[in-house]
Design a protein around this motif. Structure first.
Motif, PDB file in Angstrom:
ATOM      1  N   VAL A  22       0.839  -1.199   0.000  1.00  0.00           N
ATOM      2  CA  VAL A  22       0.000   0.000   0.000  1.00  0.00           C
ATOM      3  C   VAL A  22       0.876   1.252   0.000  1.00  0.00           C
ATOM      4  CG1 VAL A  22      -1.623   1.366   1.361  1.00  0.00           C
ATOM      5  CG2 VAL A  22      -1.999  -1.094   1.063  1.00  0.00           C
ATOM      6  N   ARG A  23       1.918   1.260   0.846  1.00  0.00           N
ATOM      7  CA  ARG A  23       2.806   2.418   0.905  1.00  0.00           C
ATOM      8  C   ARG A  23       3.537   2.614  -0.417  1.00  0.00           C
ATOM      9  NH1 ARG A  23       4.152   0.493   6.143  1.00  0.00           N
ATOM     10  NH2 ARG A  23       6.117  -0.351   5.343  1.00  0.00           N
ATOM     11  N   ARG A  24       3.928   1.517  -1.072  1.00  0.00           N
ATOM     12  CA  ARG A  24       4.666   1.642  -2.332  1.00  0.00           C
ATOM     13  C   ARG A  24       3.782   2.213  -3.438  1.00  0.00           C
ATOM     14  NH1 ARG A  24       7.271  -3.554  -4.286  1.00  0.00           N
ATOM     15  NH2 ARG A  24       8.278  -2.106  -5.747  1.00  0.00           N
ATOM     16  N   VAL A  25       2.469   1.903  -3.394  1.00  0.00           N
ATOM     17  CA  VAL A  25       1.571   2.483  -4.383  1.00  0.00           C
ATOM     18  C   VAL A  25       1.573   4.004  -4.253  1.00  0.00           C
ATOM     19  CG1 VAL A  25      -0.849   2.738  -5.059  1.00  0.00           C
ATOM     20  CG2 VAL A  25       0.081   0.463  -4.616  1.00  0.00           C
ATOM     21  N   ALA A  26       1.603   4.490  -3.031  1.00  0.00           N
ATOM     22  CA  ALA A  26       1.560   5.935  -2.804  1.00  0.00           C
ATOM     23  C   ALA A  26       2.908   6.610  -3.025  1.00  0.00           C
ATOM     24  CB  ALA A  26       1.079   6.219  -1.384  1.00  0.00           C
ATOM     25  N   GLU A  27       4.014   5.891  -2.741  1.00  0.00           N
ATOM     26  CA  GLU A  27       5.322   6.542  -2.705  1.00  0.00           C
ATOM     27  C   GLU A  27       6.191   6.240  -3.920  1.00  0.00           C
ATOM     28  OE1 GLU A  27       6.952   5.144   0.919  1.00  0.00           O
ATOM     29  OE2 GLU A  27       5.491   6.195   2.201  1.00  0.00           O
ATOM     30  N   ALA A  28       6.081   5.044  -4.482  1.00  0.00           N
ATOM     31  CA  ALA A  28       6.972   4.652  -5.575  1.00  0.00           C
ATOM     32  C   ALA A  28       6.526   5.292  -6.886  1.00  0.00           C
ATOM     33  CB  ALA A  28       7.003   3.134  -5.709  1.00  0.00           C
ATOM     34  N   THR A  29       7.347   5.163  -7.897  1.00  0.00           N
ATOM     35  CA  THR A  29       7.026   5.671  -9.231  1.00  0.00           C
ATOM     36  C   THR A  29       7.407   4.625 -10.269  1.00  0.00           C
ATOM     37  OG1 THR A  29       9.196   6.731  -9.454  1.00  0.00           O
ATOM     38  CG2 THR A  29       7.390   8.082  -8.562  1.00  0.00           C
ATOM     39  N   GLY A  30       6.893   4.840 -11.487  1.00  0.00           N
ATOM     40  CA  GLY A  30       7.289   3.997 -12.603  1.00  0.00           C
ATOM     41  C   GLY A  30       7.016   2.524 -12.386  1.00  0.00           C
ATOM     42  N   ALA A  31       8.010   1.699 -12.755  1.00  0.00           N
ATOM     43  CA  ALA A  31       7.846   0.247 -12.699  1.00  0.00           C
ATOM     44  C   ALA A  31       7.623  -0.244 -11.277  1.00  0.00           C
ATOM     45  CB  ALA A  31       9.077  -0.434 -13.309  1.00  0.00           C
ATOM     46  N   GLU A  32       8.243   0.413 -10.293  1.00  0.00           N
ATOM     47  CA  GLU A  32       8.059  -0.016  -8.899  1.00  0.00           C
ATOM     48  C   GLU A  32       6.605   0.150  -8.472  1.00  0.00           C
ATOM     49  OE1 GLU A  32      10.726   1.910  -6.279  1.00  0.00           O
ATOM     50  OE2 GLU A  32      12.537   0.988  -7.130  1.00  0.00           O
ATOM     51  N   ARG A  33       5.977   1.257  -8.892  1.00  0.00           N
ATOM     52  CA  ARG A  33       4.573   1.446  -8.526  1.00  0.00           C
ATOM     53  C   ARG A  33       3.705   0.396  -9.221  1.00  0.00           C
ATOM     54  NH1 ARG A  33       2.541   7.326  -8.956  1.00  0.00           N
ATOM     55  NH2 ARG A  33       2.953   7.400  -6.716  1.00  0.00           N
ATOM     56  N   GLU A  34       3.992   0.089 -10.474  1.00  0.00           N
ATOM     57  CA  GLU A  34       3.211  -0.929 -11.170  1.00  0.00           C
ATOM     58  C   GLU A  34       3.374  -2.283 -10.486  1.00  0.00           C
ATOM     59  OE1 GLU A  34       3.354  -0.917 -15.467  1.00  0.00           O
ATOM     60  OE2 GLU A  34       4.259   1.077 -15.448  1.00  0.00           O
ATOM     61  N   ASP A  35       4.564  -2.598 -10.035  1.00  0.00           N
ATOM     62  CA  ASP A  35       4.777  -3.857  -9.300  1.00  0.00           C
ATOM     63  C   ASP A  35       3.958  -3.874  -8.015  1.00  0.00           C
ATOM     64  OD1 ASP A  35       6.500  -4.763 -11.237  1.00  0.00           O
ATOM     65  OD2 ASP A  35       8.330  -4.166 -10.157  1.00  0.00           O
ATOM     66  N   ALA A  36       3.904  -2.719  -7.323  1.00  0.00           N
ATOM     67  CA  ALA A  36       3.133  -2.648  -6.084  1.00  0.00           C
ATOM     68  C   ALA A  36       1.647  -2.856  -6.355  1.00  0.00           C
ATOM     69  CB  ALA A  36       3.379  -1.300  -5.404  1.00  0.00           C
ATOM     70  N   LEU A  37       1.152  -2.317  -7.452  1.00  0.00           N
ATOM     71  CA  LEU A  37      -0.250  -2.503  -7.804  1.00  0.00           C
ATOM     72  C   LEU A  37      -0.561  -3.973  -8.072  1.00  0.00           C
ATOM     73  CD1 LEU A  37      -0.562   0.606 -10.120  1.00  0.00           C
ATOM     74  CD2 LEU A  37      -1.904   0.237  -8.042  1.00  0.00           C
ATOM     75  N   ARG A  38       0.332  -4.632  -8.803  1.00  0.00           N
ATOM     76  CA  ARG A  38       0.109  -6.061  -9.069  1.00  0.00           C
ATOM     77  C   ARG A  38       0.187  -6.872  -7.779  1.00  0.00           C
ATOM     78  NH1 ARG A  38       3.430  -4.538 -13.567  1.00  0.00           N
ATOM     79  NH2 ARG A  38       2.233  -4.612 -15.518  1.00  0.00           N
ATOM     80  N   ARG A  39       1.061  -6.452  -6.896  1.00  0.00           N
ATOM     81  CA  ARG A  39       1.185  -7.150  -5.611  1.00  0.00           C
ATOM     82  C   ARG A  39      -0.103  -7.037  -4.805  1.00  0.00           C
ATOM     83  NH1 ARG A  39       2.729 -11.363  -3.129  1.00  0.00           N
ATOM     84  NH2 ARG A  39       3.691 -11.102  -1.077  1.00  0.00           N
TER      85      ARG A  39
END
Length: 557
Positions: free
Chosen positions: A15-32
């Motif tokens: 959840v935190r990565r969706v809000a804080e990460a960008t690019g590919a990392e955020r997409e990975d967090a969404l899939r997670r």
């Protein structure tokens, strides 16, 4: 730390990565997040809430000015740019992941999360193996090519959402209220075979492309009308209204920024009803739709083909637009209030049901204004004038039908270079205006304008109408509603007398605009107020003549 605690902590990290990460990392967090929803149904709603919150955040794309007005913010991105920012790929991924959470479980699902497939677990189904749905709130979000087809949604909030590209809710199931108030569908919108188990609110929604609601089931209220709620002047809910950021109002021929969000205002002395109903610029189909509850289309506007063929109505109905096709429609709401277009009436059918048939009491007119052929529409206008001349008791209904025709939105700029077909449409509009004005103007030398062609004190419901070269000079009118109306070409109100006229809701909301010269010389727009007080915040883009000592200069409001 237990296995369960490890899972909870991992979910929180995603959840935190969706809000804080960008690019590919955020997409990975969404899939997670989707994977958590597949593994643990108890986390599915939290995952959906996180994705919706992300999709509601403003894009990093360059901003453009939105609509201004009653407490509204500026600088919000429009729908097109909102998905082209630095996180455009993540937003598309987020939408696909969310859809995957909303679709009912199917065998083998969950292996390709993020591509729109179901990630649900088979054991998380209700009676009959159907998921009860997840609540979503995407109010104000900008979505591109959103495909919610086959999804199960509980309470669904899409108020002020901007749908870009093609949108589909085909075969979707809404188990709670579905709110699409003021949503804008820029491209094709499909709701075919959808089911609304609770209220469906489309008040003031705008469909700029073709729309299809074929075979939809509305179990409760279907609201496609104007402002669906009334607020007292001291209601704290006004704070929420003031936070609304509507999509830019760039409709052809119009320039009122507050029109999409105006609502019903009440106090103990008076009330004002604001806002348009749902607006369909392109063709729309409600074929074989089932309305079990109220079907409310008050002040809805249809700019192209609008068919309700073989529809089934089961409760109160307000569908009096003259341009709709009701062939084969049935109504089971005997005893319920209903308002149909002039030329239609309910009658017993051969199978004992109530059908909507041609109203022989107003023969020979029978819905010609809904015909594609401009010659048939022109003939329909002529017959309506003759009908009102011969039947004084029908004059207001005839005027309502003609005003409804004038409220039809035009898909082209009336001041631009027109094709022959467009020029013909504008001329038809002038013909409809003249039908009314000639009958509202007393004949010279007659006592009070007596005569078959004089319709004294007739009301003009022209809210939001596009009017071209309107000449009401010397007319005697009852109550006229020009709220949000747009006047093009030369306009005349000189020596006219109204029981009352409204040109705006107060402040900038619902304001009328005059795009050419206008004169109010010698006019009386209200029994109790002066001309300037009645006009209030209307906009004059050219010269205006008002019989007040402090006339505004040309081009000023």
């Amino acid at each position: 730390m237990s296995v369960g605690e490890v899972g909870v902590e991992a979910f929180r990290i995603a959840v935190r990565r969706v809000a804080e990460a960008t690019g590919a990392e955020r997409e990975d967090a969404l899939r997670r997040l989707a994977e958590f929803g597949a593994a643990d149904p108890a986390q599915r709603q939290d995952a959906a809430d996180t994705i919706c919150a992300y999709l509601r955040t403003p894009s990093a794309a360059p901003a453009v000015n939105g609509a201004a007005g009653h407490g509204r913010r500026l600088g919000q991105p429009d729908g097109a740019s909102a998905l082209d920012g630095v996180d455009g790929g993540a937003r598309r991924t987020a939408l696909r992941v969310l859809v995957g959470l909303l679709r009912p479980a199917v065998p083998g699902a969950g292996e390709n999360v993020g591509a729109g497939e179901s990630v649900g677990a088979g054991e998380d189904t209700g009676a009959g193996g159907v998921s009860p749905g997840i609540a979503v709130d995407l109010s104000g979000a900008a979505l591109v090519d959103a495909d919610f087809g086959g999804c199960e949604l509980a309470e669904a909030r899409f108020a002020d959402t901007r749908f870009l590209g093609t949108t589909s809710f085909a075969d979707a199931r809404f188990t709670g209220d579905a709110v699409f108030a003021r949503a804008v569908f820029h491209g094709t919108a499909r709701f075919d075979d959808a089911r609304f188990a609770a209220d469906a609110v489309f008040g003031r929604a705008r469909f700029r492309g073709p729309a299809s609601f074929d075979r939809v089931g509305f179990d409760a209220m279907a609201w496609f009308g104007r402002g669906e709620e009334e607020l007292w002047e001291d209601d704290p809910a006004w704070d929420a209204v003031e936070d609304v950021v509507p999509a830019p109002w760039d409709e052809p021929n119009e320039d009122d920024p507050g029109w999409p969000v105006a609502v019903l205002t009440g106090d103990y002395q008076s009330w004002e009803e604001g806002g348009d109903g749902a607006r369909f610029v392109g063709a729309v189909s409600f074929r074989s739709v089932r309305f079990d509850g109220p079907a409310w289309f008050c002040k809805a506007r249809f700019g192209a083909d609008a068919t309700f063929r073989d529809a089934r109505f089961g409760g109160p109905v307000h569908l009096d637009q003259p341009v709709v096709d009701l062939d084969g429609a049935r109504w089971a709401g005997d005893g319920e209030p209903a308002r149909w277009p002039l030329g239609r009436t309910s009658a017993p059918g051969p199978d004992g049901t109530i059908v909507l048939a041609a109203d022989r009491s107003v023969a020979p007119y029978s819905g010609q204004l809904a015909d594609r052929d401009p010659d048939i529409r022109r003939a329909g206008l002529r017959l309506l004038g003759q009908l009102g001349d011969a039947r004084p008791e029908l004059r207001q209904r005839v005027a309502d039908a003609v005003c409804g025709y004038l409220r039809v939105p035009l898909a082209f700029d009336v001041t631009g270079e027109l094709t022959p077909a467009q020029a013909g449409e504008v001329q038809l509009r002038r013909d409809a205006q003249r039908l009314l004005t000639e009958r509202l103007r007393p004949a010279p030398g007659t006592a009070g304008g007596a005569g078959a062609r004089h319709w004294p004190e007739t009301d003009l419901p022209l809210c939001g109408a596009t009017l071209v070269d309107l000449d009401l000079s010397g007319c005697r009118v009852g109550h006229a509603d020009f709220t949000g109306a747009q006047f093009h070409g030369g306009t005349r109100f000189d020596a006219s007398v109204f029981a009352a006229a409204a040109f705006q809701l107060g402040g900038p909301e619902g304001r009328a605009s005059f795009h050419g010269d206008v004169t109010f010389a010698g006019a009386r727009l209200d029994r109790w107020r002066g001309v300037r007080d009645v006009l209030g915040g209307v906009v004059f883009h050219a010269g205006a003549v008002i019989d007040d000592p402090d006339d505004p200069p040309a081009g000023k409001s």
